[in-house]
Design a protein around this motif. Sequence first.
Motif, PDB file in Angstrom:
ATOM      1  N   ALA A  32       0.807  -1.222   0.000  1.00  0.00           N
ATOM      2  CA  ALA A  32       0.000   0.000   0.000  1.00  0.00           C
ATOM      3  C   ALA A  32       0.840   1.271   0.000  1.00  0.00           C
ATOM      4  CB  ALA A  32      -0.950  -0.012   1.200  1.00  0.00           C
ATOM      5  N   ARG A  33       1.573   1.503   1.094  1.00  0.00           N
ATOM      6  CA  ARG A  33       2.351   2.739   1.198  1.00  0.00           C
ATOM      7  C   ARG A  33       3.700   2.642   0.492  1.00  0.00           C
ATOM      8  NH1 ARG A  33      -2.255   2.714   3.990  1.00  0.00           N
ATOM      9  NH2 ARG A  33      -1.278   1.200   5.381  1.00  0.00           N
ATOM     10  N   GLY A  34       4.071   1.452   0.076  1.00  0.00           N
ATOM     11  CA  GLY A  34       5.310   1.300  -0.669  1.00  0.00           C
ATOM     12  C   GLY A  34       5.074   1.372  -2.159  1.00  0.00           C
ATOM     13  N   PHE A  35       4.622   0.270  -2.740  1.00  0.00           N
ATOM     14  CA  PHE A  35       4.509   0.187  -4.202  1.00  0.00           C
ATOM     15  C   PHE A  35       3.381   1.053  -4.760  1.00  0.00           C
ATOM     16  CE2 PHE A  35       3.203  -1.703  -8.205  1.00  0.00           C
ATOM     17  CZ  PHE A  35       4.406  -1.779  -8.866  1.00  0.00           C
ATOM     18  N   LEU A  36       2.174   0.920  -4.214  1.00  0.00           N
ATOM     19  CA  LEU A  36       1.039   1.662  -4.770  1.00  0.00           C
ATOM     20  C   LEU A  36       1.219   3.169  -4.615  1.00  0.00           C
ATOM     21  CD1 LEU A  36      -2.015  -0.504  -3.614  1.00  0.00           C
ATOM     22  CD2 LEU A  36      -0.796  -0.561  -5.800  1.00  0.00           C
ATOM     23  N   TYR A  37       1.613   3.603  -3.430  1.00  0.00           N
ATOM     24  CA  TYR A  37       1.790   5.036  -3.216  1.00  0.00           C
ATOM     25  C   TYR A  37       2.859   5.600  -4.150  1.00  0.00           C
ATOM     26  CZ  TYR A  37       3.287   9.424  -1.182  1.00  0.00           C
ATOM     27  OH  TYR A  37       3.647  10.735  -1.012  1.00  0.00           O
ATOM     28  N   ARG A  38       3.955   4.877  -4.324  1.00  0.00           N
ATOM     29  CA  ARG A  38       5.056   5.379  -5.148  1.00  0.00           C
ATOM     30  C   ARG A  38       4.620   5.633  -6.582  1.00  0.00           C
ATOM     31  NH1 ARG A  38       8.038   7.795  -7.587  1.00  0.00           N
ATOM     32  NH2 ARG A  38      10.281   7.554  -7.903  1.00  0.00           N
ATOM     33  N   GLY A  39       3.931   4.677  -7.171  1.00  0.00           N
ATOM     34  CA  GLY A  39       3.520   4.837  -8.551  1.00  0.00           C
ATOM     35  C   GLY A  39       2.401   5.846  -8.721  1.00  0.00           C
ATOM     36  N   TRP A  40       1.406   5.760  -7.862  1.00  0.00           N
ATOM     37  CA  TRP A  40       0.256   6.659  -8.000  1.00  0.00           C
ATOM     38  C   TRP A  40       0.599   8.108  -7.681  1.00  0.00           C
ATOM     39  CZ3 TRP A  40      -3.596   2.722  -5.451  1.00  0.00           C
ATOM     40  CH2 TRP A  40      -3.998   1.807  -6.437  1.00  0.00           C
ATOM     41  N   SER A  41       1.535   8.330  -6.764  1.00  0.00           N
ATOM     42  CA  SER A  41       1.910   9.711  -6.449  1.00  0.00           C
ATOM     43  C   SER A  41       2.668  10.359  -7.596  1.00  0.00           C
ATOM     44  CB  SER A  41       2.765   9.756  -5.171  1.00  0.00           C
ATOM     45  OG  SER A  41       3.998   9.077  -5.358  1.00  0.00           O
ATOM     46  N   ALA A  42       3.261   9.548  -8.474  1.00  0.00           N
ATOM     47  CA  ALA A  42       3.961  10.076  -9.649  1.00  0.00           C
ATOM     48  C   ALA A  42       3.028  10.227 -10.847  1.00  0.00           C
ATOM     49  CB  ALA A  42       5.133   9.159 -10.014  1.00  0.00           C
ATOM     50  N   SER A  43       1.785   9.778 -10.700  1.00  0.00           N
ATOM     51  CA  SER A  43       0.817   9.871 -11.790  1.00  0.00           C
ATOM     52  C   SER A  43      -0.039  11.121 -11.628  1.00  0.00           C
ATOM     53  CB  SER A  43      -0.077   8.621 -11.782  1.00  0.00           C
ATOM     54  OG  SER A  43      -0.987   8.662 -10.693  1.00  0.00           O
ATOM     55  N   PHE A  44      -1.127  11.187 -12.386  1.00  0.00           N
ATOM     56  CA  PHE A  44      -2.024  12.346 -12.317  1.00  0.00           C
ATOM     57  C   PHE A  44      -2.695  12.482 -10.952  1.00  0.00           C
ATOM     58  CE2 PHE A  44      -4.562   8.752 -13.699  1.00  0.00           C
ATOM     59  CZ  PHE A  44      -5.710   8.862 -12.926  1.00  0.00           C
ATOM     60  N   LEU A  45      -2.674  11.405 -10.139  1.00  0.00           N
ATOM     61  CA  LEU A  45      -3.285  11.472  -8.814  1.00  0.00           C
ATOM     62  C   LEU A  45      -2.512  12.382  -7.874  1.00  0.00           C
ATOM     63  CD1 LEU A  45      -4.251   7.746  -8.100  1.00  0.00           C
ATOM     64  CD2 LEU A  45      -5.770   9.623  -8.717  1.00  0.00           C
ATOM     65  N   ARG A  46      -1.203  12.450  -8.067  1.00  0.00           N
ATOM     66  CA  ARG A  46      -0.318  13.191  -7.165  1.00  0.00           C
ATOM     67  C   ARG A  46      -0.409  12.632  -5.749  1.00  0.00           C
ATOM     68  NH1 ARG A  46       2.975  14.425 -10.962  1.00  0.00           N
ATOM     69  NH2 ARG A  46       2.066  15.735 -12.595  1.00  0.00           N
ATOM     70  N   VAL A  47       0.175  13.334  -4.815  1.00  0.00           N
ATOM     71  CA  VAL A  47       0.265  12.821  -3.446  1.00  0.00           C
ATOM     72  C   VAL A  47      -1.099  12.658  -2.780  1.00  0.00           C
ATOM     73  CG1 VAL A  47       1.097  13.324  -1.112  1.00  0.00           C
ATOM     74  CG2 VAL A  47       2.631  13.578  -3.074  1.00  0.00           C
ATOM     75  N   PRO A  48      -1.982  13.659  -2.811  1.00  0.00           N
ATOM     76  CA  PRO A  48      -3.279  13.487  -2.129  1.00  0.00           C
ATOM     77  C   PRO A  48      -4.080  12.300  -2.660  1.00  0.00           C
ATOM     78  CG  PRO A  48      -2.897  15.792  -2.643  1.00  0.00           C
ATOM     79  CD  PRO A  48      -1.839  15.028  -3.365  1.00  0.00           C
ATOM     80  N   GLY A  49      -4.125  12.170  -3.990  1.00  0.00           N
ATOM     81  CA  GLY A  49      -4.870  11.065  -4.574  1.00  0.00           C
ATOM     82  C   GLY A  49      -4.236   9.718  -4.255  1.00  0.00           C
ATOM     83  N   ALA A  50      -2.907   9.684  -4.229  1.00  0.00           N
ATOM     84  CA  ALA A  50      -2.208   8.438  -3.920  1.00  0.00           C
ATOM     85  C   ALA A  50      -2.471   8.009  -2.480  1.00  0.00           C
ATOM     86  CB  ALA A  50      -0.703   8.601  -4.152  1.00  0.00           C
ATOM     87  N   ILE A  51      -2.469   8.975  -1.560  1.00  0.00           N
ATOM     88  CA  ILE A  51      -2.767   8.658  -0.157  1.00  0.00           C
ATOM     89  C   ILE A  51      -4.182   8.116  -0.032  1.00  0.00           C
ATOM     90  CG2 ILE A  51      -3.141   9.662   2.132  1.00  0.00           C
ATOM     91  CD1 ILE A  51      -0.864  11.597   1.569  1.00  0.00           C
ATOM     92  N   LEU A  52      -5.120   8.784  -0.701  1.00  0.00           N
ATOM     93  CA  LEU A  52      -6.529   8.388  -0.608  1.00  0.00           C
ATOM     94  C   LEU A  52      -6.757   7.006  -1.208  1.00  0.00           C
ATOM     95  CD1 LEU A  52      -9.362   9.460   0.203  1.00  0.00           C
ATOM     96  CD2 LEU A  52      -9.605  10.237  -2.154  1.00  0.00           C
ATOM     97  N   LEU A  53      -6.253   6.775  -2.424  1.00  0.00           N
ATOM     98  CA  LEU A  53      -6.525   5.515  -3.114  1.00  0.00           C
ATOM     99  C   LEU A  53      -5.781   4.344  -2.468  1.00  0.00           C
ATOM    100  CD1 LEU A  53      -8.059   4.214  -5.370  1.00  0.00           C
ATOM    101  CD2 LEU A  53      -6.187   4.758  -6.944  1.00  0.00           C
ATOM    102  N   SER A  54      -4.532   4.551  -2.059  1.00  0.00           N
ATOM    103  CA  SER A  54      -3.796   3.463  -1.406  1.00  0.00           C
ATOM    104  C   SER A  54      -4.431   3.105  -0.066  1.00  0.00           C
ATOM    105  CB  SER A  54      -2.323   3.836  -1.225  1.00  0.00           C
ATOM    106  OG  SER A  54      -2.178   4.969  -0.380  1.00  0.00           O
ATOM    107  N   SER A  55      -4.983   4.101   0.624  1.00  0.00           N
ATOM    108  CA  SER A  55      -5.681   3.829   1.883  1.00  0.00           C
ATOM    109  C   SER A  55      -6.957   3.032   1.635  1.00  0.00           C
ATOM    110  CB  SER A  55      -6.021   5.137   2.600  1.00  0.00           C
ATOM    111  OG  SER A  55      -4.853   5.857   2.933  1.00  0.00           O
ATOM    112  N   LEU A  56      -7.632   3.351   0.530  1.00  0.00           N
ATOM    113  CA  LEU A  56      -8.843   2.625   0.180  1.00  0.00           C
ATOM    114  C   LEU A  56      -8.528   1.169  -0.153  1.00  0.00           C
ATOM    115  CD1 LEU A  56     -11.879   2.786  -0.324  1.00  0.00           C
ATOM    116  CD2 LEU A  56     -11.390   3.454  -2.681  1.00  0.00           C
TER     117      LEU A  56
END
Length: 254
Positions: free
Chosen positions: A173-197
């Motif tokens: 969650a906070r390793g692989f998913l957050y890393r990739g999603w935070s570099a995408s259009f989601l950015r940090v807030p979206g990555a935190i939200l989606l990885s938490s979900l």
Amino acid sequence: MDSLNPDHPPLTVTPAPPRVWLFWGTALWGLIIFAAMFVGQIGAVVLLAALRGLPMDLASVQAIGHEPQALALSVIMGLPATLLAVWLAIAIKKASFVDYLALHWPSWKQLLFGAVGLILIVVVWETMSRALGREATPGFMTDLLKSGRDKGAALLLLFAFSVAAPMSEEILARGFLYRGWSASFLRVPGAILLSSLVWTVVHLQYDIYFLAEVFTIGLWFGYMRYRANSLWLTIALHAMNNLTAVVLTMWLGS
């Protein structure tokens, strides 16, 4: 070489592709990693059934899977399977495993700040549970831990839920998913939200009330992952949360 001379045009430098999976790549690999974790967990139960000479059917797997020792081994075996799948995904990108997952040690201040925030969140949910007349720990977990304690599997369960589970889940969650999603259009807030979900969905054995608590804790872990740029920090916080819950449940159960 003259850049104004058409016979000698300037060299064009092709930008190197980003060494990180973006939204869809991260999502696809996330499914593969989760599947690997599941296979590792089920594989441990199937192996136990085979060692006992039981038939390889769903009934045998379910029966063994409810035993405290078998469940603990299942959780533990999910960790190497998760690590292998994550390593493969990162190796394909030819990226650093340590940097990709932010396996950097946090400072004591960051650890203290994260722990205080986690304690406050847990206390709020504990207070709400008491006010609503709800149990603070899901009943099936209380029964499992008490049964494991009585059958001599306390230490094995403690390791499974306080070490193996936090590492597997945080790496995903906070390793692989957050890393990739935070570099995408989601950015940090979206990555935190989606990885938490996603992390919350992993805990679907709980009811909606406990899932809401898991989600809020996941948001805090995600924020600390961003603030400290350290996966070891969220692993430590996750382990602290689980360790406290397991010890208190076993102690209260006695």
